[in-house]
Write a protein that holds these residues in place. Structure first.
Motif, PDB file in Angstrom:
ATOM      1  N   GLY A   1      -7.169   5.571  -1.785  1.00 48.23           N
ATOM      2  CA  GLY A   1      -7.841   5.256  -3.036  1.00 48.23           C
ATOM      3  C   GLY A   1      -7.324   6.001  -4.246  1.00 48.23           C
ATOM      4  O   GLY A   1      -8.059   6.207  -5.207  1.00 48.23           O
ATOM      5  N   GLU A   2      -6.046   6.368  -4.240  1.00 50.14           N
ATOM      6  CA  GLU A   2      -5.506   7.161  -5.342  1.00 50.14           C
ATOM      7  C   GLU A   2      -4.439   6.427  -6.156  1.00 50.14           C
ATOM      8  O   GLU A   2      -4.310   6.678  -7.337  1.00 50.14           O
ATOM      9  CB  GLU A   2      -4.871   8.450  -4.784  1.00 50.14           C
TER      10      GLU A   2
ATOM     11  N   PHE B   1       0.851  -1.191   0.000  1.00 52.92           N
ATOM     12  CA  PHE B   1       0.000   0.000   0.000  1.00 52.92           C
ATOM     13  C   PHE B   1       0.880   1.232   0.000  1.00 52.92           C
ATOM     14  O   PHE B   1       2.075   1.146   0.281  1.00 52.92           O
ATOM     15  CB  PHE B   1      -0.952   0.013   1.211  1.00 52.92           C
TER      16      PHE B   1
HETATM   17  S1  FES Z   1      -3.046   2.424  -0.958  1.00 54.77           S
HETATM   18 FE1  FES Z   1      -5.005   1.934  -1.737  1.00 54.77          FE
HETATM   19  S2  FES Z   1      -5.140   3.161  -3.512  1.00 54.77           S
HETATM   20 FE2  FES Z   1      -3.279   3.806  -2.612  1.00 54.77          FE
END
Ligand code: FES
Length: 120
Positions: A45-46, A40
């Motif tokens: 969410g980017e 991650f």
């Molecule tokens: S860590 Fe989930 S989209 Fe960036």
């Protein structure tokens, strides 16, 4: 409460029993709490670093129909950018209220009351 089985080609499978209150937690949070090494970065969410493949499991670990949980707006944008879904898929999800892709962002997907296989 559901069992979440995390599976990776380079790590041993691990099944986690999600405890009460986990319905407000993301797959990534549950993975981190249980020392599952899902990659991650942004956690917002980017970036798509946390992209995982989700398979709902019926009782006894058998695969079942795709779940109908909605993708978040951020997931729609990122998955489209990474060609995991297209405009037709998005329209079908909107009209039929079904999920047409197994791909999700672990930092955005909230756990529901269903057993899952999470491939990372
Ligand atoms: S860590 Fe989930 S989209 Fe960036």
């Amino acid at each position: 409460m559901p069992n979440i089985t995390f599976s990776s080609p380079i790590h041993k499978d691990k099944t986690v029993y999600a405890v009460a209150g986990s319905h407000t937690q993301t797959i990534l949070k549950i993975a981190k709490d249980n020392h599952i090494p899902i990659d991650f970065s942004c956690e917002d969410g980017e970036c798509a670093t946390c992209m995982v493949k989700i398979t709902p499991l019926a009782n006894h670990g058998q695969r079942t129909d795709p779940m109908a949980s909605r993708l978040t707006d951020k997931e729609l944008v990122v998955l489209r950018e990474h060609k995991k879904i297209n405009a037709e898929d998005i329209e079908r999800m909107r009209v039929e209220d079904v999920s047409v892709t197994p791909w999700r962002l672990a930092c955005q997907m909230i756990l529901r009351d269903e057993d899952l296989l999470v491939e990372y």
